[in-house]
Design a protein around this motif. Structure first.
Motif, short mmCIF file in Angstrom:
data_model
loop_
_atom_site.label_atom_id
_atom_site.label_comp_id
_atom_site.label_asym_id
_atom_site.label_seq_id
_atom_site.Cartn_x
_atom_site.Cartn_y
_atom_site.Cartn_z
N UNK A 1 48.18 116.97 -24.46
CA UNK A 1 48.44 115.53 -24.29
C UNK A 1 47.29 114.86 -23.54
N UNK A 2 46.95 113.65 -23.97
CA UNK A 2 46.03 112.79 -23.23
C UNK A 2 46.72 111.45 -23.09
N UNK A 3 47.40 111.24 -21.97
CA UNK A 3 48.28 110.10 -21.77
C UNK A 3 47.52 108.89 -21.24
N UNK A 4 48.13 107.71 -21.45
CA UNK A 4 47.59 106.49 -20.85
C UNK A 4 47.85 106.46 -19.35
N UNK A 5 48.98 107.03 -18.94
CA UNK A 5 49.36 107.00 -17.52
C UNK A 5 50.13 108.26 -17.18
N UNK A 6 49.94 108.72 -15.95
CA UNK A 6 50.73 109.81 -15.38
C UNK A 6 51.32 109.30 -14.07
N UNK A 7 52.61 109.46 -13.92
CA UNK A 7 53.28 109.12 -12.66
C UNK A 7 53.98 110.38 -12.18
N UNK A 8 53.93 110.64 -10.88
CA UNK A 8 54.44 111.93 -10.42
C UNK A 8 54.84 111.87 -8.96
N UNK A 9 56.01 112.42 -8.67
CA UNK A 9 56.48 112.69 -7.30
C UNK A 9 56.60 114.20 -7.20
N UNK A 10 55.47 114.90 -6.92
CA UNK A 10 55.48 116.37 -6.99
C UNK A 10 56.18 116.97 -5.79
N UNK A 11 56.57 118.24 -5.89
CA UNK A 11 57.09 118.94 -4.70
C UNK A 11 55.99 119.10 -3.66
N UNK A 12 56.36 118.99 -2.39
CA UNK A 12 55.38 119.07 -1.31
C UNK A 12 55.37 120.47 -0.69
N UNK A 13 54.20 120.85 -0.18
CA UNK A 13 54.04 122.04 0.67
C UNK A 13 54.55 123.32 0.00
N UNK B 1 45.08 114.45 -13.67
CA UNK B 1 43.81 113.99 -14.24
C UNK B 1 43.51 114.69 -15.56
N UNK B 2 43.85 115.97 -15.66
CA UNK B 2 43.58 116.72 -16.89
C UNK B 2 44.41 116.22 -18.06
N UNK B 3 45.53 115.57 -17.80
CA UNK B 3 46.40 115.09 -18.88
C UNK B 3 46.18 113.63 -19.22
N UNK B 4 45.17 113.00 -18.63
CA UNK B 4 44.87 111.59 -18.90
C UNK B 4 43.76 111.47 -19.93
N UNK B 5 43.81 110.41 -20.70
CA UNK B 5 42.67 110.02 -21.53
C UNK B 5 41.61 109.40 -20.62
N UNK B 6 40.40 109.24 -21.13
CA UNK B 6 39.37 108.56 -20.34
C UNK B 6 39.82 107.14 -20.00
N UNK B 7 39.75 106.80 -18.74
CA UNK B 7 40.18 105.48 -18.28
C UNK B 7 41.65 105.40 -17.94
N UNK B 8 42.42 106.48 -18.22
CA UNK B 8 43.85 106.48 -17.90
C UNK B 8 44.08 106.54 -16.40
N UNK B 9 45.27 106.07 -15.97
CA UNK B 9 45.59 105.95 -14.54
C UNK B 9 46.70 106.93 -14.18
N UNK B 10 46.53 107.59 -13.05
CA UNK B 10 47.57 108.45 -12.49
C UNK B 10 47.97 107.92 -11.12
N UNK B 11 49.27 107.91 -10.84
CA UNK B 11 49.78 107.48 -9.54
C UNK B 11 50.68 108.60 -9.02
N UNK B 12 50.32 109.18 -7.89
CA UNK B 12 51.07 110.29 -7.33
C UNK B 12 51.52 109.96 -5.91
N UNK B 13 52.75 110.37 -5.58
CA UNK B 13 53.23 110.29 -4.21
C UNK B 13 52.79 111.55 -3.49
N UNK B 14 52.16 111.39 -2.33
CA UNK B 14 51.54 112.51 -1.63
C UNK B 14 51.96 112.53 -0.16
N UNK B 15 52.04 113.72 0.44
CA UNK B 15 52.25 113.78 1.89
C UNK B 15 50.98 113.34 2.60
#
Length: 683
Positions: free
Chosen positions: A274-286, A320-334
């Protein structure tokens, strides 16, 4: 008695009938025809739900219980567990939603006939939505699996006729999530909406740690209209039940193509092409066991191999690996991910190559764990074009919007501040500095030995008000303290306890002296929401509800609102300023008939410690208040009003004390800041 039928405990019976557990025990002793236990233990027996409903109906004790409560009891007591029940319900509601006439045909007749006929039409609906059985997260249930669920599916279809299929499923899923708060890590609605706004318009969206689908749903809603078949919503989660529930939730919410997979994302990526336009993610922490040993040569580590302690940077590179060029990823991070030394080389490479565009510090309380000011990382897949001569990164800190006491966050203010900085920065690569809130920092300034990206370390302090502003705060505090002194209750003359004749909220509701409503999970996003935190802290409505067609419960002046979780003795009378707000989750609303009950009398007696103790039930992690069991003395209206005036005066005194506390904290904090930054003279 049917085998494998839905069972219900004494607590469930009490909720169905709107009474306390003691009343259920009395019924068992006094009525020879009360249904016999079919399971459980001697101290905690369970009963067949159908038999209990029949008995309560014959006794005239079931008439006022809402349909949604009865359906929820069937879900909670399902013999295969509530998750399986929700998946079966979601499949059936999708059939009701997409092909209502087919549902009417297969549901005619017995439960056995329904279970036998249902798999084929379900497969005709599920396969086009979710793909081949081998790949999809929602497999078509068999007739054998559906037989215990047949009564529940009929009830769910009846609830869908009352609410519509999507709202029915959202209600049941919301109740399940509320009942198991420690089992699921949820992304709050306000945060999900902000992350969707940062991601921007997208046709193909991926959430590689989708959980219950809150982020994908927010992205679909942020498009300004229901998602269409042109939009692809893809999600993956290591928990099969969450992948299935997310797929059903999204399919009921929109016409988008929905694909979810149940597998460990980092070890077994289901969307590797997949090469997505956007990735949104609330990953598990620690996470320490994220695959460090077996994934050392994975091609996703384009910016460096993450250390064992840097699982969050593995999720960043996966996005980032699953985005197309110019695609945006937003992640919640500790917040530690922005400054741990073990991750500095990866952070440096993300900066050098222009992948990391913004780090936004959220106020504490934005998402679990609520004691930390979590960060949002906004990344863009670098395109093969020349970068700016002096690239910059947007750093923002919204800690100024931290809620007072236990009040909820002002998500609208947070959203406005963040987007007002991000959108012009995204267009031009820079934005004017806002002291204490946001600043564009040249990448070269961040590439030191630490590569510390914590926004608070790089933002100038907000403009302090200096001595003049602190003098105003001090004057307000003095005036408030004088008001507190005037409102202090006079000494109370002791007298022996009075034993009034008592009634309960449940009896008053049945008699029409008041209406009892509970908070919902959907409504109109523009309507402010009175949350349980607002009630506990005495603050203005601060919450939001996901936008839906469900009509929220709107408060009116004179209503009494009571939190049902947490064990606090709190009741709030709604005033004109609060009236019109929607009732949030975990709140009960009592609307007294003014000809029978004084609202301040009602609220005052509901706050009694002994009253709350006898109406509460206790689990290992929470206390729940059964509002129907709360007691009131039977007093004439004139005598109620005498008590009501005293309770009103106490409420005013309490609010003034709160204000004095807030002003005192503001004065102390301002003095410390002024003395340390030089804007206040020590003398």
């Amino acid at each position: 008695m049917q085998e494998n039928g839905t069972e219900v405990t004494a607590a469930g019976i009490a909720r169905l009938a709107g009474v306390g557990r003691a009343a259920v025990s009395n019924w068992r002793r006094r009525h020879a025809d009360f249904p016999k236990p079919v399971g459980g233990t001697e101290t905690s027996p369970s009963f067949a739900l159908t038999e209990i409903e029949d008995w309560l109906r014959a006794q005239g004790k079931l008439a006022e219980v809402p349909l949604r409560e009865r359906v929820w009891q069937q879900v909670a007591g399902h013999p295969q567990g509530p998750v399986t029940a929700l998946i079966h319900v979601g499949c059936a509601l999708l059939l009701v939603h997409d092909r209502p006439t087919v549902w009417l045909e297969v549901s005619a007749g017995s439960d056995a006939r329904l279970a036998d006929l249902l798999p084929a039409p379900l497969d005709q609906v599920l396969t086009p939505r979710f793909g081949a059985i081998r790949k999809r997260a929602v497999a078509t249930p068999t007739a054998v699996q559906l037989r215990p669920s047949a009564p529940l599916l009929r009830a769910a279809a009846e609830l869908a006729a009352e609410l519509d299929a999507r709202k029915a499923f959202e209600f049941l899923l919301g109740r399940h999530l509320d009942a198991n708060p420690r089992q699921y890590t949820l992304t709050p609605t306000g945060l999900a909406a902000l992350m969707a706004d940062l991601a921007g318009p997208a046709t193909t969206v991926l959430d590689p740690a989708c959980g219950t689908g809150a982020l994908l749903r927010a992205v679909a809603a942020a498009q300004g209209a229901p998602a269409t078949e042109e939009q692809h919503l893809d999600g993956q989660d290591s928990a099969p039940e969450l992948a299935a529930l997310t797929a059903l939730r999204l399919a009921l919410h929109a016409r988008a193509v929905v694909r979810t997979a149940a597998a460990d994302t980092l070890r077994a990526d289901a969307f590797d092409s997949l090469r997505a336009d956007a990735v949104v993610c609330h990953p598990p922490f620690n996470e320490r066991n994220w695959g460090h040993d077996e994934l050392a040569y994975d091609p996703r580590w384009e910016y460096g191999f993450p250390a064992r302690t840097e699982s969050e940077l593995a999720w960043v590179q996966h996005a980032l690996a699953r985005l197309r060029e110019g695609g945006v990823a937003v992640l919640l991070m500790p917040p530690a991910a922005a400054s741990r030394r073990s991750g500095r080389r990866i952070r440096a490479d993300l900066l050098r190559r222009g992948a990391l565009r913004a780090v936004i510090a959220l106020p504490p309380g934005a998402a679990p764990p609520y004691n930390l000011p979590l960060h949002l990382w906004v990344l863009r897949k670098p395109a093969l074009v020349a970068q700016a001569a002096r690239p910059e990164v947007l750093l923002a800190d919204t800690g100024v919007f931290t809620a007072d006491s236990r009040g909820g966050l002002d998500w609208q203010a947070v959203r406005t501040a963040v987007l007002d900085a991000w959108r012009p920065f995204d267009r031009t690569g820079t934005v004017p500095e806002q002291p204490g809130l946001s600043r564009c920092v040249p990448v070269i300034e961040l590439l030191d030995d630490d590569v510390d990206l914590a926004p608070a370390r790089h933002l100038p302090p907000p403009a302090a008000g200096g001595g003049e502003r602190l003098a105003d705060v001090r004057d307000s505090l003095g005036e408030t303290l004088r008001l507190t002194d005037r409102l202090t209750p006079p000494p109370a003359a002791p007298r022996p306890p009075v034993r009034w004749p008592l009634t309960t909220i449940g009896e008053l509701a049945r008699g029409g002296a008041l209406q009892l409503r509970t908070g919902g999970s959907g409504g109109h996003a523009r309507v402010p929401v009175l949350t349980d935190h607002d009630v506990l802290a005495g603050t203005a409505p601060s919450g939001t509800l996901p936008d839906s067609d469900e009509e929220p419960v709107l408060t009116e002046a004179g209503d009494v609102v009571v939190p049902v979780l947490g064990g606090g003795s709190i009741a709030r009378v709604v005033d004109e300023a609060t009236a019109g707000a929607a009732l949030g989750r975990n709140l009960a609303l009592l609307r007294p008939d003014p000809a029978a009950l004084d609202p301040w009398f009602l609220a005052g007696f509901l706050r009694g410690t002994a009253n709350n103790r006898q109406a509460s039930s206790y689990a290992s992690t929470a206390t729940r208040l059964d509002v129907r069991r709360l007691q009131l003395p039977r007093l004439p209206l004139e005598q109620q009003r005498v008590y009501g005036e005293r309770f009103r005066a106490l409420a005013e005194f309490e609010e003034t004390l709160r204000l004095a506390g807030r002003l005192g904290e503001q004065l102390v904090r301002g003095m410390y800041d002024g003395l340390t930054d030089g804007t206040v003279e020590p003398g």
